[in-house]
Design an enzyme around this catalytic site. Structure first.
Site, mmCIF file in Angstrom:
data_model
loop_
_atom_site.group_PDB
_atom_site.id
_atom_site.type_symbol
_atom_site.label_atom_id
_atom_site.label_comp_id
_atom_site.label_asym_id
_atom_site.label_seq_id
_atom_site.Cartn_x
_atom_site.Cartn_y
_atom_site.Cartn_z
ATOM 1 N N ASP A 22 -8.881 20.759 32.537
ATOM 2 C CA ASP A 22 -8.398 19.758 31.595
ATOM 3 C C ASP A 22 -8.789 20.188 30.204
ATOM 4 O O ASP A 22 -9.821 20.838 30.012
ATOM 5 C CB ASP A 22 -8.990 18.371 31.907
ATOM 6 C CG ASP A 22 -8.146 17.277 31.283
ATOM 7 O OD1 ASP A 22 -7.200 16.815 31.953
ATOM 8 O OD2 ASP A 22 -8.411 16.906 30.129
ATOM 9 N N GLY A 61 -8.501 11.992 40.119
ATOM 10 C CA GLY A 61 -8.013 11.314 41.313
ATOM 11 C C GLY A 61 -7.119 12.212 42.147
ATOM 12 O O GLY A 61 -7.243 12.306 43.364
ATOM 13 N N ASP A 79 0.278 17.470 35.966
ATOM 14 C CA ASP A 79 0.480 16.072 35.611
ATOM 15 C C ASP A 79 0.407 16.025 34.099
ATOM 16 O O ASP A 79 -0.638 15.796 33.518
ATOM 17 C CB ASP A 79 -0.628 15.223 36.251
ATOM 18 C CG ASP A 79 -0.464 13.754 35.929
ATOM 19 O OD1 ASP A 79 -1.433 13.006 36.103
ATOM 20 O OD2 ASP A 79 0.635 13.351 35.498
ATOM 21 N N CYS A 98 3.816 10.250 33.699
ATOM 22 C CA CYS A 98 3.852 8.809 33.864
ATOM 23 C C CYS A 98 4.741 8.219 32.778
ATOM 24 O O CYS A 98 4.410 7.212 32.165
ATOM 25 C CB CYS A 98 2.450 8.222 33.810
ATOM 26 S SG CYS A 98 1.570 8.648 32.319
ATOM 27 N N CYS A 128 -6.340 17.611 35.016
ATOM 28 C CA CYS A 128 -6.874 16.940 36.193
ATOM 29 C C CYS A 128 -7.561 15.616 35.920
ATOM 30 O O CYS A 128 -7.739 14.839 36.840
ATOM 31 C CB CYS A 128 -7.848 17.857 36.910
ATOM 32 S SG CYS A 128 -9.274 18.243 35.887
#
Lengths: 763, 151
Positions: A367, A348, A411, A468, A344
């Site tokens: 995290d 955001g 993510d 990403c 996390c």
């Protein structure tokens, strides 16, 4: 007047002036001595200009004309000659002698001024000065001649320079020249060469140099790009695989420039309209982000630090990249749901989810990095998020810690190749090992995330995986792996823009549903490179395949080795191991706290899948123990489980016509097959069924039967089953070998524990 | 720190009660791994005094009986941790007594932090512009300045 007339001064930089100072040079020529030297051998200076670029010379006649025309235009006559000679010297490097003889061109009348200029140039070349402006002029010249026919090849290395006469202005420098370039890269020249090569490759048939292969051009281009944009070879190679050449240059250019600053309104505290007004009053120049976002704003410029305004401190907005808003929009968390955000930091996406849920429900923000968790705490407090628990676990420990979430957002940590503009170090410090390591971690995390989702959730059952990064190894490959390993399928993300993910890439082929994933690039969408995939889990059971069940496998291994008789090697051990592993996995994976498995064991028939899953895992662990008879309770449990499993299996067998079976079968087969005692892989229900009987003393006559039914598809399994049934294995360790192992006859099985089980089964 | 008023106490416990459901889920997470749950209102010191954190601002601000508004120019100074001077004072609730706990707002009604009134409202009118009127206790600038130590 004001301009410096010193031709020896290099004009650097990408600007126009650097490229076009014809005036000064023109004038300079006037000052040169009258006796121009026209030796053809004067390639030195010329080669300075030409060599690295490898410009090709068009037909000498045309060149000459053009050159002269140019020079006349510019007022510099000898430039034409120089260019001409430079062109000939195409493949000669700067420092090497250009053996091209320009005699033919030079044979034509050189004006005195040209000779003088040439001499001057030779002198300067001797001084080792590069005249970039010359080059630019050359470049211009060469551009003119680009469309012309094939470039001559000059092989410096060979020592035999050919005269480039009708060739394209651009000549690929010979291999030897490449090193020289590295020594003193002239960025202007390199850039020009990049453009030339891209142009040539675009129309390769017409513009190629004779005898030069496409790969030579590509190699040259790769080196030039690496020099110009400061990339490492590995990453550049990967990018060249991903993008067509024109896009590649755009992508590299986009990575040099930061993306625009964007922020997201915190709707828990304010509205976008009010926030925009307040910020404008402070002196910030902003606009709504786009049609696709109701809370985003893009900041063009600001007179106050955008990260320190009172509105920011009051938690009215959060600075967030545009592409980071997309996975949350794709996940679409609903109110009163239970969400897990596995990675996390800095919070955001977590806060965006909280605001979409209006502070209802529960978010577990996790995290693995303690330092970054501090920023999560700070951000969530600042933004007024109250429905979040923040934890510090390794993501792979879910769902053991807690599972059964309605939705999960992963993510994943990645190589960062999509955010090179934020962190240029990625250009050089990533290599094959890093990418593969990232991919491995991502696969593990994704499997854990999938196991943490509750497929039977009324409103959810979704998982969004995003990175990403733009490499296929970290994106499509990981997603494809998950599709094979778990009962999930890809669903549309709900984002109506973005490029579709690849369904095939080089030698790999992916599932066709990969088309519903989305890729974003800095050069096409003006946001950070991103990849988003949305899964729907349709069943809580875990298909067997498990190589990944090493954890479960290990216990069995430990136990089994002793137990397994030699005969086992084949299917039996494997099966057992598989079964054990499987059950274990399933057990672990069981998200629901109420671990149905136990309940199932007693209650049975909860649903084939779920039960099976749980049971297998249970059996597995127990199986191992049971074999050993080490732990009675465990064994018992196993025993119990096993019977259940088998029972279940039976129930399931008819159902398992689908891929599940196949999956199971497959699962069973692979993992174990390899070693004798691989505890690992639990095969899917089928195998379980089979395994169980074998492993654990399952009495399994039934199991066998069941197994057989279940495994119609796999020959392995069938064989295994039969073997199992036939051979009495007794306490044999489930190890692996694929299904071939025979099962100990029920009689021999340890009934001590299984008795209870078998009874259950039978009942 | 100033003692909690009755209102504040009530508010605090109300909010805490809302977290029950979340707490149950958080029970799964082992103690050393749980980083944060809910909103930290403050911490108890070794001598068992309760220190209120700025993170409680959201909850307490709406219930504040005594408020102080500061001028835009003085906002930045307060956000850096400085006390409020008379020159920066915009408005103050009537009947504020000395050493009363107050919530500091900007002129746009954004809560900026907590403070203690250094002077009563009457006195505030009389003092010279350089006198301190509100002692700083906590402000939202700490989110950025003290990110490391925020619960």
């Amino acid at each position: 007047m004001g301009r410096k007339l010193d031709p020896t001064k290099e004009k650097r930089g990408p600007g126009r002036k650097a490229r076009k100072q014809k005036g000064a040079e023109t004038e300079l020529v006037r000052f040169l001595p009258a006796g121009a030297v026209q030796t053809a051998g004067k390639k030195g200076p010329q080669s300075l200009f030409n060599a690295p670029r490898g410009k090709k010379r068009p037909a000498p006649g045309s060149d000459e004309e053009e050159e002269e025309e140019d020079s006349e235009e510019d007022g510099m006559v000898n430039h034409g000659d120089l260019w001409g000679s430079e062109d000939d010297a195409d493949t000669v490097d700067d420092y090497g002698a250009d053996s091209n003889s320009e005699d033919e061109e030079e044979g034509e009348a050189l004006l005195p001024i040209e000779r003088a200029a040439r001499k001057q140039k030779a002198r300067e070349a001797a001084a080792g000065i590069q005249w970039s402006e010359e080059e630019t002029e050359d470049e211009e010249e060469e551009k003119e001649v680009t469309p012309e026919s094939g470039p001559p090849k000059v092989e410096e290395a060979d020592g035999g320079l050919q005269i480039n006469v009708d060739e394209e202005p651009f000549v690929l420098p010979p291999a030897g020249e490449m090193e020289q370039d590295a020594q003193a890269p002239d960025l202007q020249r390199v850039h020009k060469r990049i453009q030339d090569i891209v142009g040539i490759l675009r129309d390769f048939g017409a513009q190629r140099e004779e005898g030069r292969s496409r790969s030579e051009y590509l190699n040259r281009l790769k080196k030039d790009l690496a020099i110009y944009y400061s990339y490492g070879d590995f990453l550049l190679g990967k990018l060249m695989d991903l993008f067509p050449l024109s896009e590649l240059v755009e992508f590299l250019e986009a990575n040099e420039v930061p993306r625009p600053v964007t922020l997201r309104t915190n709707t828990l505290k304010t509205r976008r309209r009010d926030l925009a007004q307040a910020l404008i009053n402070r002196g910030v120049n902003l606009d709504p982000l786009g049609k696709w976002s109701k809370t985003g704003l893009v900041v063009y410029d600001s007179s106050v630090p955008i990260g320190a305004t009172p509105e920011y401190l009051a938690g009215h907005y959060m600075l967030q990249g545009a592409s980071s808003m997309l996975p949350v929009m794709a996940l679409a968390p609903q109110e009163h749901e239970r969400i897990l955000d596995m990675c996390c930091a800095p919070g955001g996406k977590t806060s965006y989810m909280a605001q979409l849920m209006k502070n209802t429900g529960v978010i577990l923000a996790n995290d693995a990095n303690a330092e970054r968790l501090k920023s999560v705490v700070g951000n969530l407090h600042r933004l007024g998020v109250t429905n979040t628990i923040i934890s510090h676990y390794d993501g792979r420990q879910f769902p053991k810690v807690v599972g059964g979430f309605d939705r999960v957002l992963l993510d994943a940590p990645c190589s960062g190749t999509g955010v090179i503009s934020k962190d240029p170090a990625v250009k050089t410090n990533k290599d094959e090992k890093d990418i593969l390591r990232c991919a491995h971690l991502q696969k593990e995390l994704l499997l854990s995330a999938i196991d943490s989702v509750n497929a039977t959730s009324k409103t959810g059952g979704y998982l969004v995986y995003c990175t990403c990064s733009i490499t296929v190894e970290e994106n499509e490959w990981v997603v494809d792996y998950a599709l094979k390993k778990r009962n999930v399928r890809l669903v549309p993300t709900g984002l109506d823009f973005g490029q579709e993910g690849f369904t095939r890439f080089r030698e790999r082929r992916f599932h066709p549903s990969l088309r519903s994933t989305r890729r974003f690039y800095p050069h096409t969408h003006n946001m950070d490179g991103f990849f988003i995939a949305k899964f729907k889990k349709f069943s809580n059971s875990i298909p067997q395949s498990q190589t990944g069940n090493s954890e479960t496998a290990t216990p069995t291994n430990v136990d089994l080795p002793q137990v397994i008789p030699k005969s086992e090697n084949s299917s039996q051990p494997a099966k057992k191991a598989k079964g054990a592993a499987k059950t274990k996995q399933q057990l672990q994976k069981q998200q629901h706290p109420k671990k149905a498995s136990f309940q199932k064991l007693n209650g049975i028939s909860k649903g084939a899948d779920s039960e099976l899953s749980t049971v297998p895992s249970v059996t597995k662990t127990q199986a191992s123990s049971s074999f050993q008879d080490s732990s009675q309770p465990a064994g018992k449990a196993e025993g119990i489980r096993e019977p259940k499993v088998t029972g279940k299996l039976k129930q399931r067998s008819p159902k398992l016509q689908s891929s599940k079976k196949v999956a199971f079968l497959r699962q069973n087969a692979p993992p174990k097959g390899t070693d004798t005692q691989t505890p690992a892989v639990l095969s899917p229900s089928k195998t379980q069924a089979t395994l169980k009987p074998k492993d654990h003393h399952q009495p399994l006559g039934r199991a066998k039967g069941v197994e057989k039914q279940q495994l119609p598809e796999q020959p392995f399994e069938k064989a295994a089953f039969q073997k199992q049934n036939d051979t009495p294995k007794g306490p044999q360790p489930p190890t692996v070998s694929p299904i071939r192992s025979s099962r100990p006859p029920p009689a021999k099985r340890k009934k001590s524990q299984s008795r209870g089980n078998s009874q259950l089964l039978l009942s | 720190m100033r003692p909690l008023t009755e209102e504040e106490t009530r508010v605090m416990f109300e909010k805490i009660a809302k977290y029950e459901k979340i707490m149950k889920l958080a029970a799964n997470i082992s103690g050393d791994k749980l980083v944060s749950l809910g909103t930290c209102f403050g911490k108890f010191t070794k001598t068992h005094k309760f220190r209120l954190h700025v993170t409680a601002l959201d909850y307490l601000a709406p219930y504040a009986k005594y408020k102080v508004w500061i001028k835009p120019g003085a906002e930045q100074s307060f956000l850096y941790g400085n006390h409020v001077l008379k020159s920066g004072l915009g408005r103050i609730t009537e009947n504020t007594s000395q050493y009363q706990g107050v919530v500091v707002y900007s002129m746009a009604d954004i809560p900026l932090g907590f403070g203690v009134a250094a002077k009563s409202t009457q006195d505030c009118r009389k003092v010279d512009p350089m006198a301190i009127v509100v002692f700083h206790q906590a402000d939202i600038g700490e989110y950025v300045r003290h990110e490391e130590t925020l619960t």
